[in-house]
Design an enzyme around this catalytic site. Sequence first.
Site, PDB file in Angstrom:
ATOM      1  N   ARG A 194       0.836  -1.194   0.000  1.00  0.00           N
ATOM      2  CA  ARG A 194       0.000   0.000   0.000  1.00  0.00           C
ATOM      3  C   ARG A 194       0.875   1.249   0.000  1.00  0.00           C
ATOM      4  O   ARG A 194       1.824   1.348   0.772  1.00  0.00           O
ATOM      5  CB  ARG A 194      -0.927   0.020   1.218  1.00  0.00           C
TER       6      ARG A 194
ATOM      7  N   ARG B  75       2.562   1.785  10.131  1.00  0.00           N
ATOM      8  CA  ARG B  75       2.101   1.834   8.743  1.00  0.00           C
ATOM      9  C   ARG B  75       3.281   1.566   7.820  1.00  0.00           C
ATOM     10  O   ARG B  75       4.275   2.284   7.843  1.00  0.00           O
ATOM     11  CB  ARG B  75       1.469   3.193   8.445  1.00  0.00           C
TER      12      ARG B  75
ATOM     13  N   GLU C 263      -5.878  -0.275  14.647  1.00  0.00           N
ATOM     14  CA  GLU C 263      -6.696  -1.256  13.941  1.00  0.00           C
ATOM     15  C   GLU C 263      -5.836  -2.431  13.481  1.00  0.00           C
ATOM     16  O   GLU C 263      -4.790  -2.246  12.863  1.00  0.00           O
ATOM     17  CB  GLU C 263      -7.361  -0.623  12.720  1.00  0.00           C
TER      18      GLU C 263
ATOM     19  N   SER D 298     -10.376  -5.715  10.079  1.00  0.00           N
ATOM     20  CA  SER D 298     -11.633  -5.123   9.644  1.00  0.00           C
ATOM     21  C   SER D 298     -12.462  -6.239   9.028  1.00  0.00           C
ATOM     22  O   SER D 298     -12.010  -6.911   8.098  1.00  0.00           O
ATOM     23  CB  SER D 298     -11.380  -4.009   8.628  1.00  0.00           C
TER      24      SER D 298
ATOM     25  N   ARG E 123       1.322  -4.738  13.367  1.00  0.00           N
ATOM     26  CA  ARG E 123       0.724  -4.060  14.516  1.00  0.00           C
ATOM     27  C   ARG E 123       0.456  -5.026  15.662  1.00  0.00           C
ATOM     28  O   ARG E 123       0.545  -4.642  16.833  1.00  0.00           O
ATOM     29  CB  ARG E 123      -0.572  -3.363  14.094  1.00  0.00           C
TER      30      ARG E 123
END
Length: 232
Positions: free
Chosen positions: A69, A84, A156, A159, A197
């Site tokens: 990403r 990130r 997060e 999801s 994470r």
Amino acid sequence: MLPPIVVNAESATATGQLPDKEGQMYVDEKEGLYLIPTAEVPVTNFYRDEILDSDQLPIKRCAYTPCFRREAGSWGAHVRGLNRLHQFDKVELVKWTDAESSMEELEKLRDNVESTLQKLELPYRVLRMCTGDIGFPHAKQYDLEVFAAGQKRWLEVSSCSNFTDFQARRAGIRYRGADGKPVTAHTLNGSGLAVPRVLAAILENHLQADGRVKIPECLQYWMRQEFIGEAK
């Protein structure tokens, strides 16, 4: 599954990454191919343009892949380090269901992710996302966040989403209903889990007073030890 990590524009369009998230995706403009932002893209397209038997449903698949990403516009101290990354590993869970059971299957998917976080002995919370915070392909979405003790903030790590028939309609994924006629399937997916994470959360939340990190019991068999690091 071990899906490809490069997909064409048609696959990314079917799952809703295009024309919405092209700014976050790495693309080979000469070939028109994209590095996957998540295994959701190739896995969901596995049954593209197929008609499934209703007794096959729900179909459940799991994939572990690197994800890529660009994260355009993400700058600042809050996204440094493991928070990130342009490339990270992630386990993805994907389901194809009939129209009647998809919401029930979403709750089961959320439970699967929650049970993993519980086994890792991490403090976490579940957020049901409001309409303004979910993407246009989503019908219902849960975000699961772990508490990063060192940063004193929630991150997060998963999801879980139900797209109802949005992706399947674009990809031509159908099943035969009770009357034998083709019906558009429903698709769901969830992250279980984003590795960097979760690693950070384990290191921060299981840090001991003597400087060692206690390994969650569910991982001790694989690591052959109870702690990381030497006591000072």
